[in-house]
Design an enzyme around this catalytic site. Structure first.
Site, PDB file in Angstrom:
ATOM      1  N   HIS A 108       0.847  -1.199   0.000  1.00  0.00           N
ATOM      2  CA  HIS A 108       0.000   0.000   0.000  1.00  0.00           C
ATOM      3  C   HIS A 108       0.880   1.245   0.000  1.00  0.00           C
ATOM      4  CE1 HIS A 108      -3.292   2.742   1.217  1.00  0.00           C
ATOM      5  NE2 HIS A 108      -2.355   3.297   1.974  1.00  0.00           N
ATOM      6  N   GLU A 109       1.893   1.257   0.849  1.00  0.00           N
ATOM      7  CA  GLU A 109       2.796   2.408   0.895  1.00  0.00           C
ATOM      8  C   GLU A 109       3.604   2.521  -0.398  1.00  0.00           C
ATOM      9  OE1 GLU A 109       2.346   4.572   3.040  1.00  0.00           O
ATOM     10  OE2 GLU A 109       1.100   3.380   4.388  1.00  0.00           O
ATOM     11  N   HIS A 130       1.816   4.485  -2.949  1.00  0.00           N
ATOM     12  CA  HIS A 130       1.978   5.942  -2.886  1.00  0.00           C
ATOM     13  C   HIS A 130       3.211   6.387  -3.665  1.00  0.00           C
ATOM     14  CE1 HIS A 130      -1.347   6.623  -0.291  1.00  0.00           C
ATOM     15  NE2 HIS A 130      -0.833   5.992   0.763  1.00  0.00           N
TER      16      HIS A 130
END
Length: 225
Positions: free
Chosen positions: A94-95, A98
């Site tokens: 998920h990170e 980004h």
């Protein structure tokens, strides 16, 4: 004060539930083994997307994971960095999502990053202006405080698509690169879905707070007319 809690109660209850849900989901999915650690999964995802220059660092704290767009660094908590579980993979990727957004100029992320200074300033000054405005019965100060607080609401609203997109990228890359099987995606979704609920709760809380302020201004104005 009673009216304030009537406005905020649903958001506060949702926030408490979301926090419990995140901790519960992460704990549960931390027991489901994965083929690699969170750091290894994030590294593979980044390298596959041509983001070899993005570094991955281990940091202290529980679920303190984040991507720093200025330093181009993915910072993962110990449980995620070295954890070989579905929870670790979901959070780490998920990170990494980004970082993908940053590299491709994903518009909602660009807008969110640009809104950070205004949101931070608005969060700090709005409370002071509103308190002083109410004490002095100054509608002008109250209205200015509400305008500043609107920057916080705007940040929360634009943050939702950023977080949802990062989770979607994570699940897509995990399956596409064979880091998890297709039938294992629901494990990752459980963690990321719980995390998404915290963003929804934070947004709802800011929106309802703004609604309360507006009600106090225009509701009192109508009662005085």
């Amino acid at each position: 004060m009673i009216m304030y809690f009537l406005f905020l109660a649903p958001a506060l209850l949702l926030g408490l539930y979301a926090q419990w849900k995140v901790k519960s989901a992460f704990s549960e999915m931390s027991k489901v083994p994965a083929r690699m650690s969170g750091a290894e999964a994030a590294r593979r995802m980044l390298d596959n997307g041509g983001l070899q220059s993005v570094r991955i660092e281990q940091v202290q704290g529980h679920l303190s994971d984040h991507y720093d767009p200025r330093a181009k660094v993915l910072r993962l908590s110990s449980d995620v960095y070295g954890g070989r579980s579905m929870a670790a993979l979901g959070v780490a990727c998920h990170e990494a999502g980004h970082a993908f957004q940053d590299a491709t100029g994903y518009l909602p992320l660009v807008v969110r990053n640009a809104a950070v200074p205004a949101a931070n300033f608005g969060s700090g000054i709005s409370g002071v202006l509103l308190m002083v405005g109410y004490l002095m019965s100054s509608k002008a100060l109250i209205l200015i405080g509400v305008i500043f607080f609107s920057a916080v609401v705007f940040f929360q609203l634009v943050n939702l698509p950023v977080e949802f997109d990062a989770s979607a990228r994570a699940k897509r890359e995990l399956v596409a690169q064979g880091m998890i099987a297709g039938n294992e995606e629901h494990y990752v979704s459980k963690v990321l879905g719980a995390a998404a609920l915290t963003y929804v709760a934070a947004t709802l809380q800011s929106v309802m707070t703004l609604a309360y302020y507006l009600f106090m201004i225009f509701g009192n104005q109508r009662s005085n007319d």
